[in-house]
Design a protein around this motif. Structure first.
Motif, PDB file in Angstrom:
ATOM      1  N   ARG A  89       6.699  22.334 -25.461  1.00  0.00           N
ATOM      2  CA  ARG A  89       7.128  22.397 -24.052  1.00  0.00           C
ATOM      3  C   ARG A  89       5.920  22.400 -23.123  1.00  0.00           C
ATOM      4  O   ARG A  89       5.924  21.732 -22.085  1.00  0.00           O
ATOM      5  N   LEU A  90       4.889  23.160 -23.500  1.00  0.00           N
ATOM      6  CA  LEU A  90       3.662  23.176 -22.695  1.00  0.00           C
ATOM      7  C   LEU A  90       3.009  21.800 -22.701  1.00  0.00           C
ATOM      8  O   LEU A  90       2.485  21.340 -21.692  1.00  0.00           O
ATOM      9  N   GLN A  91       3.070  21.142 -23.867  1.00  0.00           N
ATOM     10  CA  GLN A  91       2.486  19.793 -23.951  1.00  0.00           C
ATOM     11  C   GLN A  91       3.178  18.827 -23.004  1.00  0.00           C
ATOM     12  O   GLN A  91       2.536  18.007 -22.355  1.00  0.00           O
ATOM     13  N   LYS A  92       4.513  18.942 -22.932  1.00  0.00           N
ATOM     14  CA  LYS A  92       5.266  18.054 -22.035  1.00  0.00           C
ATOM     15  C   LYS A  92       4.898  18.317 -20.576  1.00  0.00           C
ATOM     16  O   LYS A  92       4.782  17.382 -19.780  1.00  0.00           O
ATOM     17  N   LEU A  93       4.720  19.581 -20.232  1.00  0.00           N
ATOM     18  CA  LEU A  93       4.342  19.915 -18.861  1.00  0.00           C
ATOM     19  C   LEU A  93       2.930  19.389 -18.558  1.00  0.00           C
ATOM     20  O   LEU A  93       2.682  18.808 -17.496  1.00  0.00           O
ATOM     21  N   TYR A 101      10.763  30.151 -20.941  1.00  0.00           N
ATOM     22  CA  TYR A 101      10.990  28.839 -21.540  1.00  0.00           C
ATOM     23  C   TYR A 101       9.683  28.240 -22.082  1.00  0.00           C
ATOM     24  O   TYR A 101       9.654  27.661 -23.164  1.00  0.00           O
ATOM     25  N   LEU A 102       8.612  28.430 -21.332  1.00  0.00           N
ATOM     26  CA  LEU A 102       7.339  27.806 -21.706  1.00  0.00           C
ATOM     27  C   LEU A 102       6.520  28.641 -22.696  1.00  0.00           C
ATOM     28  O   LEU A 102       5.761  28.093 -23.490  1.00  0.00           O
ATOM     29  N   SER A 103       6.687  29.967 -22.647  1.00  0.00           N
ATOM     30  CA  SER A 103       5.812  30.828 -23.460  1.00  0.00           C
ATOM     31  C   SER A 103       6.538  31.537 -24.600  1.00  0.00           C
ATOM     32  O   SER A 103       5.900  32.029 -25.527  1.00  0.00           O
ATOM     33  N   GLY A 104       7.867  31.666 -24.496  1.00  0.00           N
ATOM     34  CA  GLY A 104       8.617  32.442 -25.487  1.00  0.00           C
ATOM     35  C   GLY A 104       8.644  33.920 -25.161  1.00  0.00           C
ATOM     36  O   GLY A 104       9.281  34.712 -25.853  1.00  0.00           O
TER      37      GLY A 104
END
Ligand code: MN
Ligand code: MN
Length: 365
Positions: free
Chosen positions: A4-8, A30-33
């Motif tokens: 998810r971080l990669q997509k951002l 959502y991004l970090s868990g």
């Protein structure tokens, strides 16, 4: 970095954004868990194009963040420290000039905006929300698995509520029994304030449960959901206590027909508007067009209301992995209210209905 971080980060590269600073509990989760409810304290996640992201949270929650699986830097600050000083240092250790920064404009408050403007002196601020909504809109298999469990608990709650219905019990009596049973199953939070509405109270789509007693001949409306491992369910069922009159029956049958037709229509490639209109037109044709005052449904996931929005004007096409509600209703003031709501996940060629409590009118004796 996780997927998810990669997509951002990729989106930031595409748009020449040097830093995203995310501050809503939902998007940080959502991004970090890591889910945190820091109240008025600052929670933030800084994401860069190539540099390592970092999390900023109250010092007392640092261990929780690690336990949640966050492997990158964590800045913990105490109640007598100013987190912005640490943030400034950590950002400037990573990057130089900031031309463009993404923030959640709808979530940011003025005080934080002023602090961040000082920090990213001269930067242009763009909205991170639209991108994050799109990322969150399509669920992966792990998210779907959690949502299935959340919906199973919602079904259990409706079943519990139905078993509690009895002459003379109040809406709040039934509500308390439902939430008590859920707590014993490990649910510590509801998606929103549970609704148990009886008789004409059900005619208010956002009614508040109170001391009204349930009587024979009433329709009882339940609208509730649980938060399970960070994900929300949302179900509505309207049941009959004893025999109901023909008018109530006609309203129920109309809502059910509309709900089933909209579910049937749902599959990849169909615009949200078409799903909404399928139900809306059916209700209008039955003469109740003026009594269905809200959209057909909404996406759900980390938030109980997210994308996609099922309105009669949204041209967005359904795609596999989207999760949303279908919840038509008819509300005749002073008389009766009926709503039937399911949670659905779009599959490769149709939908999976996640909430499974029966929709044929349940008559409780
Ligand atoms: Mn609902
Ligand atoms: Mn809903």
């Amino acid at each position: 970095m996780n997927n998810r971080l990669q997509k951002l980060s990729q989106w930031m590269k595409d748009h020449d954004i040097q830093v995203s600073f995310v501050t809503s509990t939902e998007n940080v989760f959502y991004l970090s868990g890591f889910f945190s409810d820091p109240h008025e304290r600052l929670l933030g996640l800084a994401v860069f194009q190539d540099e390592e992201p970092f999390l900023v949270c109250p010092a007392m929650e640092k261990e929780d963040a690690k336990n949640a699986g966050w492997v990158h830097e964590i800045i913990g600050y105490s109640d007598i420290q100013n987190p912005w000083e640490f943030i400034e240092k950590s950002i400037h250790n990573r990057i130089g000039k900031i031309g463009k920064a993404a923030i959640e404009k709808e979530h940011m408050n003025v005080e934080r905006y002023e602090a961040i403007m000082k920090l990213f002196n001269g930067a242009e601020f763009v909205s991170a929300e639209e991108k994050l909504r799109k990322l969150r809109m399509v669920k992966d298999e792990k998210e779907l698995e959690i949502l299935r469990e959340a919906c199973e608990l919602a079904d259990f709650a409706i079943q519990t509520g139905c078993a509690e219905i009895q002459e003379g019990k109040t809406e709040l009596d039934v509500l308390a029994a439902v939430e008590y049973a859920l707590k014993k199953k490990g649910v510590n939070e509801m998606s929103f304030s549970t609704m148990v509405l009886t008789g004409s109270n059900g005619a208010s789509p956002h009614g508040t449960p109170g001391m009204t007693k349930i009587q024979k001949g009433d329709l009882v409306l339940f609208d509730l959901g649980v938060v399970w491992n960070g994900y929300c369910s949302d179900i509505t069922r309207t049941v009959a206590y004893g025999d109901i009159n023909d008018k109530q029956k006609e309203i129920y049958d109309t809502v059910l027909k509309a709900q089933l037709a909209a579910v049937e229509k749902s599959k990849p490639g169909v615009p949200c508007s078409e799903i909404d209109l399928t139900a809306r037109n059916l209700i209008a044709d039955a003469g109740y067009g003026g009594y269905f005052p809200h959209r057909l449904g909404h996406g759900l996931g980390v938030s109980v209301h997210e994308y996609p929005s099922l309105t009669e004007t949204n041209s967005l096409l359904l795609e596999e992995g989207m999760v949303f509600t279908i919840e038509p209703g008819i509300y005749v003031p002073g008389a009766a209210g009926v709503r039937i709501e399911d949670d659905l996940a779009v599959t490769a060629d149709g939908v999976e209905i996640l909430t499974k409590f029966p929709k044929e009118l349940q008559i409780i004796k």
